[in-house]
Design a protein around this motif. Structure first.
Motif, PDB file in Angstrom:
ATOM      1  N   LEU A  14      -7.044 -13.625  34.223  1.00 27.51           N
ATOM      2  CA  LEU A  14      -8.096 -12.868  34.408  1.00 27.51           C
ATOM      3  C   LEU A  14      -9.250 -13.721  35.094  1.00 27.51           C
ATOM      4  CD1 LEU A  14      -7.885 -10.251  31.781  1.00 27.51           C
ATOM      5  CD2 LEU A  14      -7.239  -9.641  33.965  1.00 27.51           C
ATOM      6  N   ALA A  19      -7.520 -14.389  40.667  1.00 29.39           N
ATOM      7  CA  ALA A  19      -7.445 -13.214  39.526  1.00 29.39           C
ATOM      8  C   ALA A  19      -8.014 -11.801  40.248  1.00 29.39           C
ATOM      9  CB  ALA A  19      -8.570 -13.525  38.439  1.00 29.39           C
ATOM     10  N   TRP A  23      -6.858  -8.015  38.811  1.00 32.69           N
ATOM     11  CA  TRP A  23      -7.808  -7.087  38.423  1.00 32.69           C
ATOM     12  C   TRP A  23      -7.425  -5.835  39.450  1.00 32.69           C
ATOM     13  CZ3 TRP A  23     -10.705  -6.672  34.513  1.00 32.69           C
ATOM     14  CH2 TRP A  23     -11.204  -7.677  33.755  1.00 32.69           C
TER      15      TRP A  23
END
Length: 115
Positions: A14, A19, A23
């Motif tokens: 994350l 990332a 997400w």
């Protein structure tokens, strides 16, 4: 494998450089879960509504049958004669007579001349 599991537990997927796509996928899954929960809720509401309406239909049908049987009892000749006796109206002892009315044929102009 050890480092892969350790990275997942620390949630490194994350905060890494790529990332953003993770997400996006996570947000997509959250939105999908919310839509599924809302859909299930609507479905359950409709099922409860159908059950309530089915119960109401059964009650109305039984009330209809009850009212119809009461009406049939009220329409019986014996019930009517009992109610009329209370009002001093008695059944006729003389049977009805059929009255026939003869209609005179209208004479047209030619028939009137020939007479």
């Amino acid at each position: 494998m050890k480092y892969g599991l350790y990275n997942i537990l620390k949630a490194r997927f994350l905060i890494d450089d790529d990332a953003i796509k993770n997400w996006r996928f996570i947000i997509f899954l959250i939105i999908l879960a919310i839509v599924m929960i809302a859909n299930t809720q609507k479905f359950e509401q409709k099922v409860f509504r159908i059950a309530a309406l089915t119960t109401e239909v059964k009650e109305l049908r039984s009330e209809f049958v009850d009212r119809r049987s009461q009406l049939m009892k009220l329409k019986m000749e014996s019930t009517i004669s009992e109610k009329m006796i209370e009002r001093q109206i008695f059944p006729s002892t003389v049977p009805p007579i059929k009255i026939k009315v003869k209609k005179e044929e209208e004479k047209n102009f030619l028939k009137k001349i020939w007479q």
